[in-house]
Design a protein around this motif. Structure first.
Motif, PDB file in Angstrom:
ATOM      1  N   TYR A  77       0.807  -1.247   0.022  1.00 30.49           N
ATOM      2  CA  TYR A  77       0.101   0.079  -0.132  1.00 30.49           C
ATOM      3  C   TYR A  77       0.950   1.142   0.144  1.00 30.49           C
ATOM      4  N   PRO A  78       1.696   1.319  -0.900  1.00 30.00           N
ATOM      5  CA  PRO A  78       2.521   2.601  -0.932  1.00 30.00           C
ATOM      6  C   PRO A  78       1.979   3.878  -0.881  1.00 30.00           C
ATOM      7  N   VAL A  79       0.857   4.097  -1.691  1.00 30.19           N
ATOM      8  CA  VAL A  79      -0.094   5.517  -1.685  1.00 30.19           C
ATOM      9  C   VAL A  79      -0.471   5.737  -0.328  1.00 30.19           C
ATOM     10  N   ASP A  80      -0.934   4.877   0.439  1.00 35.46           N
ATOM     11  CA  ASP A  80      -1.590   4.905   1.953  1.00 35.46           C
ATOM     12  C   ASP A  80      -0.554   5.317   2.685  1.00 35.46           C
ATOM     13  N   PHE A  81       0.585   4.678   2.443  1.00 35.36           N
ATOM     14  CA  PHE A  81       1.507   5.048   3.403  1.00 35.36           C
ATOM     15  C   PHE A  81       2.002   6.432   3.101  1.00 35.36           C
ATOM     16  N   LEU A  82       2.238   6.886   2.317  1.00 33.07           N
ATOM     17  CA  LEU A  82       2.880   8.265   1.854  1.00 33.07           C
ATOM     18  C   LEU A  82       1.737   9.294   1.937  1.00 33.07           C
ATOM     19  N   GLN A  83       0.606   9.184   1.006  1.00 36.01           N
ATOM     20  CA  GLN A  83      -0.355  10.266   0.902  1.00 36.01           C
ATOM     21  C   GLN A  83      -1.140  10.336   2.039  1.00 36.01           C
ATOM     22  N   SER A 110      11.743   4.930  13.925  1.00 32.18           N
ATOM     23  CA  SER A 110      13.137   4.824  13.803  1.00 32.18           C
ATOM     24  C   SER A 110      13.584   4.548  12.083  1.00 32.18           C
ATOM     25  N   CYS A 111      12.493   4.191  11.348  1.00 36.70           N
ATOM     26  CA  CYS A 111      12.806   3.862   9.702  1.00 36.70           C
ATOM     27  C   CYS A 111      13.179   5.176   9.197  1.00 36.70           C
ATOM     28  N   ILE A 112      13.123   6.362   9.798  1.00 41.47           N
ATOM     29  CA  ILE A 112      13.382   7.622   8.985  1.00 41.47           C
ATOM     30  C   ILE A 112      15.092   7.540   8.828  1.00 41.47           C
ATOM     31  N   TYR A 113      15.715   6.784   9.570  1.00 41.02           N
ATOM     32  CA  TYR A 113      17.202   6.879   9.424  1.00 41.02           C
ATOM     33  C   TYR A 113      17.611   6.003   7.983  1.00 41.02           C
ATOM     34  N   PRO A 114      18.746   6.486   7.760  1.00 44.72           N
ATOM     35  CA  PRO A 114      19.417   5.623   6.547  1.00 44.72           C
ATOM     36  C   PRO A 114      19.434   4.169   6.758  1.00 44.72           C
ATOM     37  N   LYS A 115      19.520   3.361   5.764  1.00 48.23           N
ATOM     38  CA  LYS A 115      19.304   2.033   5.792  1.00 48.23           C
ATOM     39  C   LYS A 115      20.665   1.509   6.267  1.00 48.23           C
ATOM     40  N   TYR A 125      22.024  11.421  12.360  1.00 44.25           N
ATOM     41  CA  TYR A 125      22.273  10.717  11.060  1.00 44.25           C
ATOM     42  C   TYR A 125      21.226  10.769  10.085  1.00 44.25           C
ATOM     43  N   LEU A 126      19.961  11.525  10.369  1.00 40.42           N
ATOM     44  CA  LEU A 126      18.868  11.802   9.602  1.00 40.42           C
ATOM     45  C   LEU A 126      19.594  12.304   8.389  1.00 40.42           C
ATOM     46  N   TYR A 138       6.880   5.269   3.973  1.00 41.51           N
ATOM     47  CA  TYR A 138       6.307   5.712   5.248  1.00 41.51           C
ATOM     48  C   TYR A 138       7.425   6.656   5.632  1.00 41.51           C
ATOM     49  N   ALA A 139       8.407   6.151   5.492  1.00 45.29           N
ATOM     50  CA  ALA A 139       9.830   7.084   6.080  1.00 45.29           C
ATOM     51  C   ALA A 139       9.895   8.637   5.626  1.00 45.29           C
ATOM     52  N   ILE A 140       9.347   8.719   4.253  1.00 43.92           N
ATOM     53  CA  ILE A 140       9.632  10.035   3.520  1.00 43.92           C
ATOM     54  C   ILE A 140       8.368  10.694   4.191  1.00 43.92           C
ATOM     55  N   ALA A 141       7.236  10.270   4.312  1.00 46.50           N
ATOM     56  CA  ALA A 141       6.228  10.934   4.851  1.00 46.50           C
ATOM     57  C   ALA A 141       6.677  11.370   6.386  1.00 46.50           C
TER      58      ALA A 141
END
Ligand code: GDP
Length: 313
Positions: A77-83, A110-115, A125-126, A138-141
């Motif tokens: 569900y990429p649209v739901d997670f972003l939009q 925590s998933c906002i951080y680089p892989k 580190y963000l 989700y991370a970009i949102a």
């Protein structure tokens, strides 16, 4: 400072985090907790959010409303997670500011951080490297939400703070095997395998990725602590400071659920980020530490699952 009679809005009070915040604040004697049933207010719909804020005039806001899910749900569900997440958070942040909310706490992840961020992950580190592709929507949102809070502070001097919790679990979690995170998924898988006397449980991936898990009631405690004691632009990590491998987690859950069969790893399923452990020294420096040991938190979650949640994913 937030007072016991302050008007406090918990956006997302039916979710894992929001429900824990509601429980915690009620227990602490906060008497004016505002919530919005989803059927009455779609947080993605700006005019409705505008009306709600005009009508209810909260003084403090915990922004725990979001479309969330595990590794498979993000891919499906990429649209739901972003939009949905961009809309929900933008509406709430803007209307909080517009109607004079004194302080807002935005919950990131925590998933906002680089892989491949060095471990443990420090707040700075963000945006220093590429994200993990399995949850970048989700991370970009969430990163946009952080930046919006920081922009409001910079441009208007408004008190918006951002907490970055590690992987969460606890009472109120979601146990749908297709969309849930690893800890509730494994609790359910082991429990059902025990009841059905199945010979094995399948764990996705190789079992080698490492994750940190925070009991959601501890997060609620941390959020209220931050609302009262923290007021700066920098994001702040919330975690336990220790991690374990998915294989170790599977063995722990096997023990707690008293399952006697075997564990099988399905390496055709993705591992995701190899390791995700937050550096929590900034939060420790402020005087807050997580209290619930992992085995105890899982035990409590398991008891809740067996009593209330079975059949209601
Ligand atoms: P992540 O922390 O964003 O990667 O999300 P998850 O909690 O969904 O997954 C964490 C790790 O657990 C990944 O390596 C998954 O492959 C692994 N895992 C093992 N078994 C399961 C399962 O049954 N469900 C989920 N969601 N993850 C699992």
């Amino acid at each position: 400072m937030m007072q016991r009679h302050s008007r406090i809005y918990i956006a997302g009070h039916r979710g894992l985090v929001g429900a824990a915040l509601y429980r915690y604040l009620s227990q602490q004697g906060y008497t004016c907790l505002l919530t919005t049933p989803r059927a009455e207010l779609d947080l993605r719909w700006e005019p409705a959010v505008r009306d709600w804020f005009d009508q209810h005039q909260p003084e403090y806001v915990f922004l725990a409303a979001a479309k969330v899910g595990g590794i498979l749900a993000n891919a499906t569900y990429p649209v739901d997670f972003l939009q949905d997440n961009l809309q929900i958070q933008t509406n709430i942040i803007y209307h909080s500011y517009r109607t004079g909310v004194k302080k807002l706490l935005f919950l990131g992840s925590s998933c906002i951080y680089p892989k491949f961020a060095p471990q443990p992950i420090k707040e700075e580190y963000l945006l220093t490297g590429a994200l993990e592709p399995t949850n970048e929507w989700y991370a970009i949102a969430k990163i946009s939400g952080i930046k919006l809070c920081q922009a409001y502070r910079q441009q208007y001097g408004w008190s918006a703070i951002c907490a970055m919790p590690t992987n969460l679990y606890g009472i109120g979690d979601h146990f749908d095997l297709k969309t849930s995170h690893v800890l509730p998924a494994l609790l359910r898988k082991f429990h059902e395998a025990k009841i059905r006397q199945e010979p094995s449980v399948t764990v996705w991936g190789t079992g080698t990725p490492r994750r940190e898990f925070l009991y959601v009631d501890d997060l609620a405690d941390a959020c209220v602590f931050l609302m009262q004691h923290y007021d700066a632009a920098e994001i702040i990590n919330v975690g336990t400071g220790t991690d374990l491998s998915i294989g170790e987690l599977a063995h722990l859950i096997q023990k707690i659920t008293e399952y006697a069969g075997e564990i099988i790893y399905d390496s055709s399923k993705p591992d995701g980020t190899p390791r995700k452990l937050l550096d929590v020294s900034r939060l420790h420096g402020l005087g807050w530490q997580a209290r619930t040991p992992l085995a105890l938190g899982i035990q409590k979650t398991y008891e809740w699952y067996v009593t209330y949640a079975q059949g209601n994913p």
